[in-house]
Design an enzyme around this catalytic site. Structure first.
Site, PDB file in Angstrom:
ATOM      1  N   ARG A  51      16.022  37.129  81.056  1.00  0.00           N
ATOM      2  CA  ARG A  51      15.512  38.194  80.252  1.00  0.00           C
ATOM      3  C   ARG A  51      16.721  38.969  79.060  1.00  0.00           C
ATOM      4  O   ARG A  51      16.454  39.656  78.504  1.00  0.00           O
ATOM      5  CB  ARG A  51      14.809  39.404  80.995  1.00  0.00           C
ATOM      6  CG  ARG A  51      14.361  40.610  80.279  1.00  0.00           C
ATOM      7  CD  ARG A  51      13.837  41.675  81.314  1.00  0.00           C
ATOM      8  NE  ARG A  51      14.540  41.865  82.575  1.00  0.00           N
ATOM      9  CZ  ARG A  51      15.419  42.522  82.889  1.00  0.00           C
ATOM     10  NH1 ARG A  51      16.156  43.219  81.847  1.00  0.00           N
ATOM     11  NH2 ARG A  51      15.936  42.551  83.953  1.00  0.00           N
ATOM     12  N   TYR A 105       2.464  46.095  57.128  1.00  0.00           N
ATOM     13  CA  TYR A 105       1.478  45.178  58.199  1.00  0.00           C
ATOM     14  C   TYR A 105       0.841  46.091  59.129  1.00  0.00           C
ATOM     15  O   TYR A 105       1.462  47.107  59.741  1.00  0.00           O
ATOM     16  CB  TYR A 105       2.613  44.216  58.807  1.00  0.00           C
ATOM     17  CG  TYR A 105       2.081  43.604  60.105  1.00  0.00           C
ATOM     18  CD1 TYR A 105       1.014  42.665  59.860  1.00  0.00           C
ATOM     19  CD2 TYR A 105       2.589  43.701  61.374  1.00  0.00           C
ATOM     20  CE1 TYR A 105       0.300  41.941  60.786  1.00  0.00           C
ATOM     21  CE2 TYR A 105       2.017  43.263  62.398  1.00  0.00           C
ATOM     22  CZ  TYR A 105       0.807  42.443  62.157  1.00  0.00           C
ATOM     23  OH  TYR A 105       0.279  41.834  63.393  1.00  0.00           O
ATOM     24  N   ASP A 177      11.294  44.411  56.732  1.00  0.00           N
ATOM     25  CA  ASP A 177      10.624  43.270  57.672  1.00  0.00           C
ATOM     26  C   ASP A 177      10.440  42.070  56.211  1.00  0.00           C
ATOM     27  O   ASP A 177       9.981  42.094  55.412  1.00  0.00           O
ATOM     28  CB  ASP A 177       9.096  43.611  57.511  1.00  0.00           C
ATOM     29  CG  ASP A 177       8.157  42.858  58.196  1.00  0.00           C
ATOM     30  OD1 ASP A 177       8.577  41.538  58.125  1.00  0.00           O
ATOM     31  OD2 ASP A 177       7.280  42.899  59.064  1.00  0.00           O
ATOM     32  N   LYS A 202       5.900  33.274  61.837  1.00  0.00           N
ATOM     33  CA  LYS A 202       5.424  32.288  60.597  1.00  0.00           C
ATOM     34  C   LYS A 202       6.302  31.594  59.968  1.00  0.00           C
ATOM     35  O   LYS A 202       6.512  30.545  60.636  1.00  0.00           O
ATOM     36  CB  LYS A 202       5.040  33.871  59.571  1.00  0.00           C
ATOM     37  CG  LYS A 202       4.587  35.188  60.258  1.00  0.00           C
ATOM     38  CD  LYS A 202       3.089  34.742  60.687  1.00  0.00           C
ATOM     39  CE  LYS A 202       2.261  35.789  60.910  1.00  0.00           C
ATOM     40  NZ  LYS A 202       2.610  36.547  62.119  1.00  0.00           N
TER      41      LYS A 202
HETATM   42  N1  PLP Z   1       5.354  41.411  60.172  1.00  0.00           N
HETATM   43  C1  PLP Z   1       4.728  40.866  59.447  1.00  0.00           C
HETATM   44  C2  PLP Z   1       4.654  40.932  57.900  1.00  0.00           C
HETATM   45  C3  PLP Z   1       3.527  40.079  59.867  1.00  0.00           C
HETATM   46  O1  PLP Z   1       2.521  39.513  58.994  1.00  0.00           O
HETATM   47  C4  PLP Z   1       3.092  40.044  61.252  1.00  0.00           C
HETATM   48  C5  PLP Z   1       2.287  39.230  61.702  1.00  0.00           C
HETATM   49  O2  PLP Z   1       1.301  38.928  61.221  1.00  0.00           O
HETATM   50  C6  PLP Z   1       4.286  40.680  62.137  1.00  0.00           C
HETATM   51  C7  PLP Z   1       5.231  41.480  61.562  1.00  0.00           C
HETATM   52  C8  PLP Z   1       4.166  40.573  63.617  1.00  0.00           C
HETATM   53  O3  PLP Z   1       4.512  39.622  64.080  1.00  0.00           O
HETATM   54  P1  PLP Z   1       4.036  38.837  65.393  1.00  0.00           P
HETATM   55  O4  PLP Z   1       2.455  38.454  65.336  1.00  0.00           O
HETATM   56  O5  PLP Z   1       4.908  37.637  65.508  1.00  0.00           O
HETATM   57  O6  PLP Z   1       4.112  39.818  66.421  1.00  0.00           O
END
Ligand code: PLP
Length: 385
Positions: A51, A105, A177, A202
């Site tokens: 962890r 997001y 992000d 992604k």
């Molecule tokens: N940031 C963006 C731009 C996203 O599109 C997403 C998920 O679609 C996330 C963060 C969150 O990621 P996760 O689904 O891996 O927790």
């Protein structure tokens, strides 16, 4: 482990890899061990325990990811949301305030608007392309400014240079992000950002088969974030770490093809008489084009568009295409398609969606790495059927 490599393609293959190779293994093995023999570690955070994000699988990824964005350090997490929430809860303490781009997001938007007040945190939404308006939103307790590399689903580019400069001038932590751009198209540390966040689910992994996240940036912040992550428990499982490590090796090749396919598809759609609007920063007609050209090495693999017609026609089109899979998420090798009003932005009220320019007929495409001509032919037959 730490050799310096110049180009991103070489770093993807060699940065962070163990020297010498473990028992000669060319691929880093999966360290499926919850705990490791004690060897005199002095602090809690250095004890070798699964962890605490310090198995050989974690360590190799940390070094590789930091190298990719020319940053000092990185930490991997159990999901993109674990990366975002842990980073925010490290940078902010009860009583603090943050400036956040107004088009976030959905998961981040919910975290901020629904959970922040339980932790004594405040926020103000700002317009990413209007730096002149930001100073008036600063409060005495403002600690950070948070934006996204490309907004979802309209693919706008904020004034990212101004964000990093504004943060520096006002003593704020700058956070971005970078999921939609990936380190191939944009490397935030090179533009002065303190912290870059990723849903590694992604592009970084690229095969739509794991959930993972990462925070990349300044060493002192990453160390604090790793400690917070150790407490909150959002560590990445070694099996997922192994898959992420494998997926990363082809990131440059995949994203180059994602970029090429998306640009060509955007240009095809923009010229088609059945299409009303195309949203893609790589189109010269896009408001974000000049900024994207200055900041990015590619415009990314996601585009959105509206057909001339109503929701029923948008739905009919989505039934007619053969290659795209109708599914949320993005950044994989396969083309995915959604209508954001029913998926990623279904949680927003219809009025809020309308105000953000997200119409019910908007279709978002995460363009994969299939042959460009096959994709375009498929879209053509669905538009002209
Ligand atoms: N940031 C963006 C731009 C996203 O599109 C997403 C998920 O679609 C996330 C963060 C969150 O990621 P996760 O689904 O891996 O927790």
């Amino acid at each position: 482990m730490s050799k310096k490599y110049k180009s991103l393609e070489t770093k993807l293959i060699h940065a962070g890899e163990p020297h010498p190779r473990i028992n000669g293994a060319v691929a880093l093995p999966i360290f499926q061990s919850a705990t490791f023999e004690y060897s005199g570690e002095a602090s809690y955070h250095d004890i070798k325990y699964i962890r605490l994000n310090n198995t050989p699988n974690h360590v190799a990824l940390h070094e590789k990811l930091a190298a990719l964005e020319n940053a000092a350090a990185a930490v991997v997490t159990a999901s993109g949301m674990a990366a975002i929430s842990t980073a925010l809860f490290t940078v902010l303490s009860a009583g603090d305030h943050i400036l956040m781009q107004d088009c976030l997001y959905g998961g981040t938007h919910d975290l901020v608007t629904k959970d922040f007040q339980d932790f004594g945190l405040a926020y103000t939404f700002i317009k990413g392309d209007d730096p002149a308006s930001w100073s008036a939103q600063i409060q005495e307790n403002t600690k950070a400014i948070y934006v996204e590399a490309l907004t979802n689903p309209l693919l706008q580019v904020a004034d990212l240079k101004a964000v990093a400069g504004f943060a520096k001038a006002h003593g704020l932590v700058s956070m971005i992000d970078n999921t939609f751009a990936s380190p191939v198209n944009f490397r935030p540390a090179e533009w002065g950002f303190d912290l870059s966040l990723h849903s590694a689910t992604k592009y970084l992994n690229g095969h739509s088969d794991i959930v993972a996240g990462a925070v990349i940036g300044r060493a002192e912040w990453i160390e604090k974030i790793r400690h917070k992550l150790n407490h909150l428990g959002g560590s990445l499982d070694p099996h997922a770490a192994f898959l992420l490590h494998r997926g990363l090796k082809t990131l440059a090749l995949r994203v180059a093809k994602n970029n090429e396919n998306a640009l060509q598809l955007a240009q095809f759609l923009a010229a088609h008489p059945a299409v009303a609007n195309v949203y893609y920063a790589g189109l010269e007609s896009s408001e974000s084009y000049a900024r994207a050209c200055e900041l990015f090495e590619g415009f990314g693999g996601v585009l959105s568009f509206e057909l001339k017609g109503d929701v029923a026609q948008a739905e009919a089109f989505m039934q007619k295409v053969q290659l795209p899979i109708i599914a949320p998420s993005l950044g994989g090798v396969e083309t995915l398609m959604t209508r954001p009003a029913t998926t990623s932005h279904a949680g927003m009220s219809a009025a809020d969606r309308q105000q953000s320019g997200i119409t019910d007929t908007l279709i978002r495409v995460s363009v994969g790495i299939e042959a460009t001509e096959d994709l375009i032919e498929d879209f053509r037959q669905a538009l002209e059927d």
